[in-house]
Each structure stands twice: as C-alpha cells, then as structure tokens.
Write an enzyme that holds these catalytic residues in place. Structure first.
Site, PDB file in Angstrom:
ATOM      1  N   ALA A 244       0.834  -1.208   0.000  1.00  5.99           N
ATOM      2  CA  ALA A 244       0.000   0.000   0.000  1.00  5.99           C
ATOM      3  C   ALA A 244       0.866   1.254   0.000  1.00  5.99           C
ATOM      4  CB  ALA A 244      -0.939  -0.014   1.205  1.00  5.99           C
ATOM      5  N   TYR A 245       1.890   1.239   0.809  1.00  8.89           N
ATOM      6  CA  TYR A 245       2.783   2.399   0.897  1.00  8.89           C
ATOM      7  C   TYR A 245       3.575   2.564  -0.400  1.00  8.89           C
ATOM      8  CZ  TYR A 245       6.467   5.499   2.680  1.00  8.89           C
ATOM      9  OH  TYR A 245       7.342   6.528   2.876  1.00  8.89           O
ATOM     10  N   SER A 246       4.205   1.497  -0.859  1.00  4.92           N
ATOM     11  CA  SER A 246       5.067   1.599  -2.040  1.00  4.92           C
ATOM     12  C   SER A 246       4.274   1.985  -3.286  1.00  4.92           C
ATOM     13  CB  SER A 246       5.792   0.273  -2.267  1.00  4.92           C
ATOM     14  OG  SER A 246       6.606  -0.044  -1.152  1.00  4.92           O
TER      15      SER A 246
ATOM     16  N   LYS B 104       3.008   5.696  -3.030  1.00  4.77           N
ATOM     17  CA  LYS B 104       4.111   6.649  -3.185  1.00  4.77           C
ATOM     18  C   LYS B 104       4.631   6.639  -4.622  1.00  4.77           C
ATOM     19  CE  LYS B 104       5.706   8.714  -0.025  1.00  4.77           C
ATOM     20  NZ  LYS B 104       5.349  10.083   0.472  1.00  4.77           N
TER      21      LYS B 104
END
Length: 689
Positions: A579-581, A584
C-alpha cells in the site's frame, strides 16, 4: 569604566541620582516606545548627559544617545552610544558640516570602540543644554504640522510655550538651529520640528518624558476639538459582506505580490480594519494621500505615495486584478518621472510601491520580510489618523516633493542598507509544508525558516504544528510562521490553506508536499480500507495539493517550486509494504507530470527519496515492529539493519532530508526540474535508473 552619573556642570534643574542616570533613560525611553501614538518601531530618539570616567579614571562628560537601529520599546543600556561631550559641544560654533563629515567626526568621539553607531540627531541632543532630551513623531503633532499653515496651527495649540523650527533634513544645520533656539528660550516647554516631530527636555529623563506627554496632550486636544465627525467615509458601492471581501482579497493578493516581486521577493500583508475600509472607499482620502507621507521617516518604509487601484465592481476579483496591473504601470511611470526630476546620480531606484489601496477590499503593505510589511502597515494606519486630523483643520499637506525625494534617497539612509547582512537563500519567500507536525515535516519547516522563508506549517495534528510555528517564531521573530490545520485528502482544506497564505503573506513560493502515512501488511492480508486510505493520503492528497499549488502559481505569475517527499520505496519497494510503495509510486508519477505541466509557468517540481527516519517520526515509529518483522529482526536492531544496507554505512536523519529539500526549493537548483534526489545513505537497489 564606572557607571553613569549626571553631569554636575550641566545647566537646568536638579541632578539625576548617580546610579540611575542611564537606567532612568532606559526606563522612560521604553515608556515612549510602548506608546505607538508617539513612535513606531525604530522611531524617535532619547538621550541623557552623564559624568563617567575614561580608561585612566579621569572625569569624562558623556552624552548617552540612542544608537542607530535600536528600538525605544526594547532599548537597553548597551543600545545607547557614548559620545564625549567636550569634543562635540564646540561644533556649534562651526558654520556647517556635511553629513559625511559629521558622521566621521562622531565616530572619533565615541567612548567605546564597540559602541553602536550614534543617531544622526546626536548633535541636536548635545547642543540642547538640558540633562535629558526626548524626540518623537507623535501623531497629534504631525496632524498639526501637516496643514496648510503649520505655524498658525502650532501657535493656536501651544501659544508661545513651544518653539517652532521650519523643516530641515536632520543633520548639522538642524542641530545647530535647534541648539541655538533652545539656548535662547530656556523656559520653553518644548520644540516642534515642522513636518517632523516634537522635542522636549528636562533635568531628568522622567521630566523630559512628562513634558513630552504634556506637549502631545495639548496638540491632541487641539486636533480633537476640531474633529467632530468621521473625516473619511466609504461610498456605499464599496461596501461588501466580510466573506465576499476576504474571498476577493485572497484571489487578488497573489496577483499583487507576484507583480511586486519582480525585483526581489516580498511579503504582502493584507489589512481590512474598519478604518482602512472607510479610507480606501473615500475619494477625499485618495485626494489627501496624494500630498505624501506624514514625516520623512515614514517615506523610508512606505515611500511617498501609495498605489490606488480603480475599482468598478469590488466583487469582481479578475476585474480588480486587471485594474491593478494598469495602476502599477502608471505608478511606476510616475515614480520614474519623479526620480528623474530630482536625481543627481545614475542610481536605479526600486520602482515598487509599499502601500496598495483597493476600494472596497482593503490595504496591502509590502516589505522584504513580515516585520517590514507590518511596520509599513502600522505606519500607514497611523497616517490615516494624521490625515484625518489635518483634514479637519483645513487640509492635509506634506513636504514639498523635492524634500521628500531627498529624504527617500538620503545617502546616510542608503548607506544603512549596505550594512544589512547578505540575504538568505529563501529571503522574502513563503513556504507551505504539509505534514509538518513532526518528523521529516518538522525538520523541513525549521530548515526552510532558518533559510529565511516564512513558513506555513500544516498538518491534521493542530497541537503539533502550533508547537512548530512557535519554535520558528521564537527563533526568527514575529510573523515568520503560521500554523494551519489541514487534511490533505479534503480539497476544501487545501484551498483554504492557500487562501490563508494569500491573506497572511500575499501568496506562496514553495510547496513541500510531505504529508503521508505508512501501512504494513502482506498483500494477501491487506484490507481494502487500508489500501484506499493509503491512496487517499499518499496519492490523492499530493494531487490536491499540487492542483491548488499550480493554480496559485499561475495567478501569482512568478513561477515557484514544488518539492515532493517521496521515498526510497518508489525505486526499491519492500516486502509487506504494498500500500505504501504503490501509493508513493503514484505520487512520484504525479510529480513527473507536474514538472511537465509546470515548466511553462516557471514552476519547478522535484522529489526527494529518503529512506527510513527513526526518532521523532510518527510515521516510522508507528510501523517499527512491522518492518522489523518483515526483515526478521528484533525491533531494537532495525536501525542497524537499515544503516548496514547503505553504501556509506550511515543513518539518515530528518535534517539530511531537509537540506535536500532546501536545495530543491532554492535558486541553487534553478535549472533543475523533474528530478528525483535520493537521501538514503546509498541504497544500491534504489539507484535511480
């Protein structure tokens, strides 16, 4: 050198208690400085004559006079220059001295090599025989003397108790004329310098202060008795609802600031107090303001004349913006013509107004820093009252144009400008930082402020950004930071933050899009809600900020810089970090497109890619355990793992990322856009390819 004592050989009244001479002058000087109807920041002068001893313990008569650049409201003992009286008193018998000769001579008369530079009015204080002398630019006095017949007005207000000296620029001849007048009339209450201010004296600083209050009270009573009704009243067509007016103001502020930042970046402070709205909506006010500044001291901050904008419909922001552009062209043409009429050299003047008046909307005051913009505002607010008082007594008048020019381009004042320290990287610029309450955002906000920027700290953590803004204000001074609560996933919040920046500073030059969240979970276990929330903050949030920023920069017309805080995970994603990668990575692609679309506007868009920041970062502190599990190590060993995978073997700190952001925000990277700058200690897998 011993503490100051009153000079026993000085004429007039009782001596000051030995241990209190300079302390008393400090105390009563601060009383003057605290009263804005007497002086504004940096204005006015005070002094006390004392007996001291030189380095060989020989008796020495000394004039302690306010040093140049100090402020009466906060003045200290150390801010009073010491001048040897026996060296300066004989000068009253000279025929003349140029400003340069006088300044050079006074420099040789100082009692300490570390003394502040004495005021240009030092000889005026020295030539008056009394032990203490106070000088101000009191509003009531200026209302009296800026009239068609100031001599008559002063005579009516004071009778024969107060001396009057025609306007002369501060310097040797004015000092000599004042000294001779006071010596010939020792019983006078005080003295009025026409188009300049008031001077009183006494055997003690307290007496000089009390006599000053008495003189100013007489002037005020005379003016008040002739001011029975409001002098300036806005025309009905210029009256708007508060919400409409401030919405229009927020829309035109970047236009005004952008146009006035052509030569250097400035801050544009907006004011819409009731008295300002009445003034800017009044044709009588417009005519009165054409006379010029209330005193030469004000010209240095406000210039001689304001810029007036013609307004047909005060609710039409675009129409006002077009009218402002026309008004600015006229103001600059008139200003250049004014300079050509009086100039004696080939210096290129700064052709930019410091006061912008818009009927129905309000006033903008311009300065290189918030402090200077606020000083211009304070001066002009007092000028409104001075104009009103003078108008009630027959009409507001000011110095002849030539005298105004010589005050504005006085070599001694221009010399002061050369003493200013070099401008910092972001001087005069405004930076908005999202996610500024802690961690990276906090470090970035503090670093940009230290580089001279006015910082708008935003975050959902209202208490956190208040602390950050307070820390900046403590370090950089009043007006240097503003805390604005902001949820980057809400378009209205983002637009409101830009509007607040426009009303407070006139606009924004740098946007640091930093706000973000991090969620850890294997893809198979990742909840849709967590995925969508990551996308909302880390992708949509950056989109909303970028969209608002580009719209703002287009209206401001001076380019700008957007710095995205991305992550090493854009180029080298990690396990359990989908989710973060992914979110971003969307941010990074948005930044590339923004660089393409922002280029024609002069807007540079760049990214920094930091690795994990431990300590003080809520984002990383919240996921420490999960990231340690992903690497199969104890949480206490996680920092060692991250440090060990870097080529340099170093920890990445918030301060390191802040330095990279400063580089991309400043003119040091003026030819760089669309780039991705890693700040990760050298993670091979994250090399930008």
């Amino acid at each position: 050198m011993t503490s100051a004592t009153p000079a026993a050989s000085l004429p007039q009244n009782a001596p000051v208690a030995p241990e209190d001479a300079l302390d008393a002058c400090v105390r009563w000087s601060r009383a003057v400085g605290a009263d804005t109807s007497l002086v504004l920041r940096g204005g006015g002068n005070t002094s006390v004559k004392v007996d001291e001893e030189d380095v060989l313990d020989r008796p020495l008569r000394v004039l302690r006079v306010k040093g140049s650049g100090s402020d009466l409201a906060t003045i200290r003992r150390a801010d009073f220059a010491g001048v040897r009286l026996d060296d300066v008193l004989p000068l009253i018998d000279r025929g003349d001295m140029t400003d340069e000769e006088m300044v050079a001579y006074l420099a040789r008369c100082l009692t300490e090599p570390t003394s502040p530079r004495p005021s240009i009015e030092t000889l005026l204080h020295a030539f008056i025989p009394a032990a203490s002398v106070f000088h101000s630019h009191a509003d009531a006095v200026l209302a009296l003397v800026n009239t068609p017949n100031p001599e008559r007005a002063c005579l009516d207000a004071f009778g024969d108790r107060v001396l009057r000296i025609p306007y002369r620029r501060p310097g040797f001849l004015l000092s000599k004329e004042v000294g001779q007048a006071v010596r010939a009339n020792p019983d006078a209450l005080g003295l009025i310098l026409l188009n300049h201010g008031a001077v009183t004296w006494g055997a003690t600083p307290e007496e000089a202060y009390q006599r000053h209050l008495e003189l100013v009270a007489m002037a005020k009573a005379h003016v008040d008795a002739r001011t029975s009704a409001p002098v300036f009243a806005a025309e009905p067509r210029y009256r708007l609802d508060d919400d409409v007016r401030r919405r229009v103001a927020a829309a035109i502020a970047p236009v005004i600031r952008g146009a006035l930042s052509r030569e250097k970046h400035v801050v544009a402070r907006y004011t819409d107090t009731p008295e300002v709205l009445e003034f800017v909506g009044s044709e009588r006010a417009r005519a009165a303001s054409a006379a010029g500044a209330a005193t030469p001291d004000h010209i240095l901050t406000t210039k001689r004349l304001p810029l007036w904008v013609d307004v047909d419909d005060p609710a039409d922001a675009d129409g006002i913006a077009r009218s402002f552009a026309d008004a600015l062209d006229r103001w600059r043409a008139d200003y250049h013509a004014y300079v050509q009429r009086w100039r004696t050299d080939e210096a290129t003047p700064e052709a930019a107004p410091r006061i912008v008046l818009v009927p129905g909307i309000g006033m903008w005051t311009i300065g290189g820093t918030p402090k200077m913009a606020v000083l211009a505002r304070d001066i002009y607010l007092h000028t409104l009252g001075i104009m009103a008082g003078a108008e009630a007594m027959g009409g507001y008048r000011s110095l002849p144009e030539g005298d105004g020019f010589r005050a504005e381009y006085w070599p001694l004042e221009l010399y002061k400008l050369t003493l200013a320290p070099p401008a910092r990287d972001l001087a005069g610029r405004v930076a908005l930082v999202t996610g500024a309450a802690n961690g990276l955002g906090r470090a970035i906000a503090l670093r940009l402020a230290a580089a001279g920027a006015q910082v708008i700290a935003t975050d959902v953590d209202a208490d956190g950004i208040e602390e950050v803004a307070a820390a900046i204000v403590k370090s950089e001074g009043a007006g240097s930071a503003l805390a604005v609560p902001l949820n980057v996933t809400r378009a209205d919040d983002v637009d409101a933050a830009l509007e607040r920046a426009a009303l407070e500073y006139g606009g924004v030059d740098v946007i640091v899009s930093n706000a973000g969240i991090a969620h850890c979970a294997p893809i198979e276990q990742l909840e849709l809600a967590d995925w969508e929330r990551s996308m909302a903050v880390n992708a949509t949030g950056h989109f909303l900020v970028t969209r608002a920023a580009l719209r703002h920069f287009r209206r401001q017309g001076r380019g700008g810089a957007i710095v995205f805080v991305a992550t090493k995970n854009v180029t080298a994603p990690g396990k359990d970090f989908a989710a973060y990668s992914a979110s971003k990575a969307a941010e990074a692609q948005l930044a590339r497109v923004a660089a393409i679309e922002g280029g024609p506007l002069g807007v540079r868009v760049n990214m920094v890619n930091p690795d994990a920041i431990f300590g003080g970062s809520h984002l990383w502190d919240a996921i420490r355990d999960q990231r340690a599990a992903a690497y199969g190590v104890d949480p206490d060993k996680l920092e060692t793992v991250y440090r060990g995978r870097t080529l340099l073997g170093v920890e990445v700190r918030g301060e390191d990322v802040a330095e990279a952001v400063l580089f991309l925000a400043s003119d040091r990277s003026s030819r760089t856009t669309g780039t991705m700058l890693p700040v990760d200690g050298g993670v091979r897998e994250a090399f930008v390819r």
